[in-house]
Scaffold this motif. Structure first.
Motif, PDB file in Angstrom:
ATOM      1  N   LEU A 340      76.755  47.305  71.289  1.00 15.15           N
ATOM      2  CA  LEU A 340      77.293  48.316  72.161  1.00 15.15           C
ATOM      3  C   LEU A 340      77.893  47.595  73.246  1.00 15.15           C
ATOM      4  CD1 LEU A 340      74.784  51.323  72.106  1.00 15.15           C
ATOM      5  CD2 LEU A 340      77.013  51.414  71.005  1.00 15.15           C
ATOM      6  N   ALA A 341      77.065  47.037  73.913  1.00 18.42           N
ATOM      7  CA  ALA A 341      77.784  45.977  75.179  1.00 18.42           C
ATOM      8  C   ALA A 341      79.074  45.447  74.808  1.00 18.42           C
ATOM      9  CB  ALA A 341      76.913  44.906  75.526  1.00 18.42           C
ATOM     10  N   ASN A 342      79.575  45.169  73.581  1.00 20.76           N
ATOM     11  CA  ASN A 342      80.756  44.701  73.105  1.00 20.76           C
ATOM     12  C   ASN A 342      81.690  45.882  72.851  1.00 20.76           C
ATOM     13  OD1 ASN A 342      82.758  42.354  72.809  1.00 20.76           O
ATOM     14  ND2 ASN A 342      82.441  42.357  70.501  1.00 20.76           N
ATOM     15  N   ARG A 343      81.435  46.882  72.910  1.00 21.43           N
ATOM     16  CA  ARG A 343      82.193  48.363  72.556  1.00 21.43           C
ATOM     17  C   ARG A 343      82.359  48.308  71.371  1.00 21.43           C
ATOM     18  NH1 ARG A 343      87.287  50.252  72.406  1.00 21.43           N
ATOM     19  NH2 ARG A 343      88.267  48.331  72.963  1.00 21.43           N
ATOM     20  N   GLN A 344      81.616  47.754  70.361  1.00 25.39           N
ATOM     21  CA  GLN A 344      81.473  48.147  68.870  1.00 25.39           C
ATOM     22  C   GLN A 344      80.725  49.388  68.537  1.00 25.39           C
ATOM     23  OE1 GLN A 344      79.910  43.427  68.765  1.00 25.39           O
ATOM     24  NE2 GLN A 344      79.190  44.668  67.104  1.00 25.39           N
ATOM     25  N   THR A 345      81.427  50.055  67.442  1.00 26.51           N
ATOM     26  CA  THR A 345      80.506  51.027  66.989  1.00 26.51           C
ATOM     27  C   THR A 345      79.766  50.938  66.040  1.00 26.51           C
ATOM     28  OG1 THR A 345      82.689  52.340  67.216  1.00 26.51           O
ATOM     29  CG2 THR A 345      81.110  53.315  65.628  1.00 26.51           C
ATOM     30  N   LEU A 346      78.393  51.480  66.299  1.00 26.93           N
ATOM     31  CA  LEU A 346      77.238  51.067  65.694  1.00 26.93           C
ATOM     32  C   LEU A 346      77.008  52.022  64.386  1.00 26.93           C
ATOM     33  CD1 LEU A 346      74.642  49.698  68.422  1.00 26.93           C
ATOM     34  CD2 LEU A 346      76.450  48.828  67.496  1.00 26.93           C
ATOM     35  N   GLN A 347      76.887  51.448  63.134  1.00 25.61           N
ATOM     36  CA  GLN A 347      76.548  52.237  62.098  1.00 25.61           C
ATOM     37  C   GLN A 347      74.951  52.027  61.728  1.00 25.61           C
ATOM     38  OE1 GLN A 347      78.339  54.278  59.165  1.00 25.61           O
ATOM     39  NE2 GLN A 347      76.352  55.044  59.269  1.00 25.61           N
ATOM     40  N   LEU A 348      74.563  53.430  61.968  1.00 25.22           N
ATOM     41  CA  LEU A 348      72.932  53.722  61.916  1.00 25.22           C
ATOM     42  C   LEU A 348      72.757  54.163  60.274  1.00 25.22           C
ATOM     43  CD1 LEU A 348      72.093  55.030  65.395  1.00 25.22           C
ATOM     44  CD2 LEU A 348      72.378  52.427  64.544  1.00 25.22           C
ATOM     45  N   TYR A 349      71.638  53.658  59.677  1.00 25.89           N
ATOM     46  CA  TYR A 349      71.356  54.517  58.550  1.00 25.89           C
ATOM     47  C   TYR A 349      69.948  54.816  58.266  1.00 25.89           C
ATOM     48  CZ  TYR A 349      70.785  55.376  53.338  1.00 25.89           C
ATOM     49  OH  TYR A 349      70.379  55.975  52.349  1.00 25.89           O
ATOM     50  N   ASP A 350      69.259  55.709  57.734  1.00 27.98           N
ATOM     51  CA  ASP A 350      68.014  56.043  57.773  1.00 27.98           C
ATOM     52  C   ASP A 350      67.922  56.417  56.088  1.00 27.98           C
ATOM     53  OD1 ASP A 350      65.046  56.074  59.020  1.00 27.98           O
ATOM     54  OD2 ASP A 350      65.118  57.919  57.824  1.00 27.98           O
ATOM     55  N   GLY A 351      67.079  55.806  55.336  1.00 29.66           N
ATOM     56  CA  GLY A 351      66.828  56.007  53.857  1.00 29.66           C
ATOM     57  C   GLY A 351      66.898  54.853  53.210  1.00 29.66           C
ATOM     58  N   SER A 352      66.632  55.189  51.948  1.00 25.74           N
ATOM     59  CA  SER A 352      66.660  53.891  50.761  1.00 25.74           C
ATOM     60  C   SER A 352      68.049  53.500  50.585  1.00 25.74           C
ATOM     61  CB  SER A 352      66.145  54.419  49.527  1.00 25.74           C
ATOM     62  OG  SER A 352      66.413  53.624  48.583  1.00 25.74           O
ATOM     63  N   PRO A 353      68.361  52.380  50.657  1.00 28.18           N
ATOM     64  CA  PRO A 353      69.609  51.607  50.286  1.00 28.18           C
ATOM     65  C   PRO A 353      70.136  51.739  48.944  1.00 28.18           C
ATOM     66  CG  PRO A 353      67.891  49.901  50.443  1.00 28.18           C
ATOM     67  CD  PRO A 353      67.380  51.053  50.839  1.00 28.18           C
ATOM     68  N   PHE A 354      69.397  52.542  47.941  1.00 24.95           N
ATOM     69  CA  PHE A 354      69.641  52.739  46.832  1.00 24.95           C
ATOM     70  C   PHE A 354      69.562  54.239  46.237  1.00 24.95           C
ATOM     71  CE2 PHE A 354      68.464  48.324  46.611  1.00 24.95           C
ATOM     72  CZ  PHE A 354      69.617  47.791  45.730  1.00 24.95           C
ATOM     73  N   GLN A 355      69.479  55.204  47.457  1.00 24.51           N
ATOM     74  CA  GLN A 355      69.375  56.341  47.132  1.00 24.51           C
ATOM     75  C   GLN A 355      71.050  56.962  47.562  1.00 24.51           C
ATOM     76  OE1 GLN A 355      66.970  58.264  46.002  1.00 24.51           O
ATOM     77  NE2 GLN A 355      68.459  60.296  46.048  1.00 24.51           N
ATOM     78  N   PRO A 356      71.479  57.592  46.152  1.00 24.44           N
ATOM     79  CA  PRO A 356      71.014  57.713  44.877  1.00 24.44           C
ATOM     80  C   PRO A 356      71.016  56.843  43.900  1.00 24.44           C
ATOM     81  CG  PRO A 356      73.093  58.859  45.215  1.00 24.44           C
ATOM     82  CD  PRO A 356      72.807  58.352  46.452  1.00 24.44           C
ATOM     83  N   GLY A 357      71.691  55.564  44.393  1.00 26.65           N
ATOM     84  CA  GLY A 357      71.808  54.535  43.566  1.00 26.65           C
ATOM     85  C   GLY A 357      72.532  53.375  44.230  1.00 26.65           C
ATOM     86  N   PRO A 358      72.748  52.164  43.662  1.00 27.54           N
ATOM     87  CA  PRO A 358      73.202  51.026  44.120  1.00 27.54           C
ATOM     88  C   PRO A 358      74.544  51.010  44.937  1.00 27.54           C
ATOM     89  CG  PRO A 358      73.522  50.911  41.617  1.00 27.54           C
ATOM     90  CD  PRO A 358      72.603  51.922  42.016  1.00 27.54           C
ATOM     91  N   GLU A 359      75.247  52.269  44.766  1.00 31.27           N
ATOM     92  CA  GLU A 359      76.635  52.526  45.318  1.00 31.27           C
ATOM     93  C   GLU A 359      76.468  53.204  47.001  1.00 31.27           C
ATOM     94  OE1 GLU A 359      75.372  56.417  43.641  1.00 31.27           O
ATOM     95  OE2 GLU A 359      75.161  54.146  42.932  1.00 31.27           O
ATOM     96  N   ALA A 360      75.287  53.411  47.208  1.00 31.83           N
ATOM     97  CA  ALA A 360      74.725  54.126  48.317  1.00 31.83           C
ATOM     98  C   ALA A 360      75.666  53.396  49.741  1.00 31.83           C
ATOM     99  CB  ALA A 360      73.243  54.342  48.698  1.00 31.83           C
ATOM    100  N   LEU A 361      75.137  52.383  49.869  1.00 35.61           N
ATOM    101  CA  LEU A 361      75.661  51.798  51.152  1.00 35.61           C
ATOM    102  C   LEU A 361      77.218  51.268  51.016  1.00 35.61           C
ATOM    103  CD1 LEU A 361      72.774  49.432  52.345  1.00 35.61           C
ATOM    104  CD2 LEU A 361      73.098  51.657  53.053  1.00 35.61           C
TER     105      LEU A 361
END
Length: 666
Positions: A340-361
């Motif tokens: 954030l100090a570099n004015r980047q937009t941060l992507q936050l994610y909560d959950g399984s990286p494979f929900q519902p499948g490998p395509e999630a992220l």
């Protein structure tokens, strides 16, 4: 040793490696180099009469030799808000690098530097955070809204008398509230500790109980793998066991409420100007060998070093959408936040990286136009084995960087990214740790990417590869990762460590006056690095030290195997290698598969790497941050047990190993 021929060839005959021709997988185009933050920083230095630098290595040498000029320039280049003072760096007064001081006269606020964009009309309404949850919940939070949320948490803390050096604990998912809690606490001079909500009662109390927080935040539950986990009762149990606790605030997360029943503050958000060395947060070691160590980190160090790592080394730019898959129990969350100090937009994610499948992220990366995709190395391996090829579904026009850490990124994972994700992307493997809440080796935006290698040492880190006698190892020779000089994210101390006894034993016992990091590493012909595993997990068959990473590299190429853990076991007066496999669904460990695997390890690594025993287990123990714990398995086989099972996400897996070993030997 070096040999002449068609290009440089690195020979590692002691370990049985094949000759490895040094050829890059990817190189930045001239226009990318010209527009890089590194080049902009070099031009900034030139205006100060510093330089020019022939290449990154020259810049790195200067940054190590003159840390005062380097960090003074970093402060000004990024426009850090605060009183800098006249002194940027006081070198160590003795051989103790801990006696070095950065900006001893400075007064600043970490939180103010991260939230300053909310005061700029040009950026206030742009997104600071994107929050996605595995059930499809999506929130875009502007800089102004993040500032407002932080003010609400600040008002709550003020109402409960939180002040300088008081502790604030949070058992929360990777969500906007977690960041607002950290910023609100720092704005008052308080110290934050976070953990993910999947921690059990004992694991959370082992951490938070040591630091005695005045305020404790938790959530009512979390989602993972398509399931809802209600934890209100657990959170109340944790709160009841925290000595000196003044308040426990439970946040609504299962049925998400972005206001969290926090009333608007009576006064505007304010920031205390604090010393550079004022404590910012307490991070915890994994705790598998006892209660977790509490590492106290100063506020100024992460601010400056993370800016270097995000922007100069990693080339993340203002406005970029930056993602790193992490929970609030892993230091990569703390690292991400400073973006954030570099004015980047941060992507936050909560959950399984494979929900519902490998395509999630990957779907999220395309939808939200990520510039950086950060993840654990094991995630890349899992995606490759799933058969999912992201580029068949998306083009990722803005994706410039893919960064991995947590373990060694195997050579085949490099191949997969360039073949199945995107050909024109900087794939960087980085390594550091909770100990320094940052990196020692990692990305270099102006250098090529070589298969299986980390690009180089981070600026102002005097990285060395040392033999056991303290002498520097030759190129291609494996040794201990060390840093022969101070860096601003060195922990202030371990919490309540009398006379720094545990601190010095952890980092300075092996090489007095030199930071010993605990990784087994080599420097390569191309000037990069390869990490061969943790030193404390190094194998020693026949008295020859070899790293675990070489075995994992071979195992992880086989689709029949989902995961593995390899350990050394004392046996008949010697040390033998035991390899445990968690099989991919639909496959089993057969004699033919074991023979095939041994042949692959013998050919790809060396005869010394071939396991004496291969056994199948249903599960492999991991720490709460998702790392496989070799030490816990080794201790179980040695009959020592694991002192702190609460540090593991799945401690029940430990019971599988002795029966599995017995069955394999039968």
């Amino acid at each position: 040793m070096w040999t002449a021929g068609r290009g440089l060839v690195l020979k590692c005959r002691a370990s049985g490696w094949k000759d490895r021709p040094v050829s890059s997988l990817w190189s930045p185009k001239p226009e990318r180099i010209a527009n890089s933050n590194q080049r902009q920083f070099e031009e900034f230095l030139a205006r100060r009469g510093i330089g020019p630098f022939a290449d990154y290595d020259a810049l790195h040498r200067w940054s190590v030799a003159d840390q005062g000029a380097f960090y003074d320039a970093v402060w000004d280049f990024f426009g850090v808000v605060g009183l800098k003072g006249d002194i940027a760096f006081l070198p160590p007064i003795t051989d103790d690098i801990r006696s070095a001081r950065y900006f001893p006269e400075a007064r600043l606020s970490y939180a103010e530097n991260l939230l300053r964009w909310a005061e700029d009309p040009a950026f206030a309404d742009q997104p600071a955070l994107l929050f996605d949850r595995e059930d499809g919940l999506h929130i875009a939070m502007s800089w102004h809204e993040l500032r407002d949320l932080t003010a609400r948490f600040q008002a709550f803390m003020v109402a409960h008398d939180v002040g300088e050096k008081d502790r604030v604990a949070a058992l929360v998912p990777n969500c906007p509230e977690a960041i607002a809690i950290l910023l609100a606490a720092n704005s008052l001079g308080a110290i934050t500790s976070t953990a993910s909500p999947d921690f059990g009662v004992s694991g959370a109390v082992d951490r938070f109980g040591q630091i005695e927080p005045k305020v404790f935040f938790s959530v009512d539950g979390y989602l993972y793998g398509g399931r809802r986990f209600e934890i209100s009762e657990k959170a109340n149990d944790i709160a009841a066991q925290l000595p000196g606790l003044r308040a426990h605030k439970m946040l609504r997360f299962l049925d998400y409420d972005d206001r969290q029943d926090l009333p608007p503050p009576a006064l505007p958000l304010r920031f205390k100007a604090l010393r550079f060395d004022h404590p910012l947060y307490i991070l915890f070691s994994s705790g598998t060998t006892g209660k977790p160590k509490c590492l106290v980190h100063r506020q100024g160090g992460p601010l400056l070093k993370h800016l270097v790592e995000h922007a100069i080394n990693g080339d993340n730019k203002p406005g970029d959408v930056t993602f790193f898959f992490s929970t609030c129990g892993w230091m990569m969350w703390n690292w991400l936040v400073t973006g954030l100090a570099n004015r980047q937009t941060l992507q936050l994610y909560d959950g399984s990286p494979f929900q519902p499948g490998p395509e999630a992220l990957w779907n999220m990366a395309a939808k939200n136009n990520w510039s950086q995709f950060g993840c654990g190395a094991k995630y890349v391996d899992a995606i490759a084995k799933s058969g999912y090829r992201p580029k068949n579904h998306h083009t990722f026009p803005k994706l410039r960087n893919i960064a991995t850490t947590g373990s060694t990124l195997i050579e085949e994972s490099f191949d997969f990214i360039y073949d199945a994700v995107k050909a024109d992307v900087a794939l960087t493997s980085v390594s550091g740790g909770t100990d320094l809440v940052g990196c020692l080796v990692g990305a270099v935006s102006t250098k090529p990417i070589y298969r299986g290698e980390i690009q180089g040492a981070i600026l102002a880190c005097d990285v060395q590869v040392l033999r056991s006698d303290g002498s520097e190892a030759a190129i291609g020779e494996r040794g201990e990762l060390a840093c022969n000089g101070p860096f601003p994210t060195m922990p202030i101390a371990f919490w309540r460590d009398e006379n720094d006894t545990k601190f010095n034993a952890a980092y300075f016992e092996t090489y007095p006056g030199i930071w010993h990091h605990g990784d087994f590493i080599e420097r390569t012909a191309a000037g990069g690095y390869i990490i061969h595993g943790r030193s404390d997990a190094t194998l020693n068959p026949g008295g020859v030290r070899i790293g675990t990473a070489e075995i994992y590299r071979q195992v992880e190429t086989m689709e029949e195997i989902a995961e593995a853990v390899v350990v050394s076991q004392e046996h008949c007066g010697d040390s033998r290698i035991v390899l445990f496999l968690k099989m991919t669904p639909g496959f089993s460990l057969t004699d033919d598969l074991a023979t095939k695997l041994k042949s692959r390890i013998r050919k790809g690594a060396s005869p010394r790497h071939v396991p004496s025993v291969i056994a199948a287990v249903a599960d492999i123990p991991r720490t709460r941050s998702g790392k496989i714990t070799e030490i816990a398995v080794r201790d179980i086989l040695a009959g020592r047990g694991v002192q702190n099972k609460g540090a593991l996400a799945n401690p029940e897996a430990l019971a599988l190993f002795i029966p599995a070993l017995a069955a394999a030997e039968a």
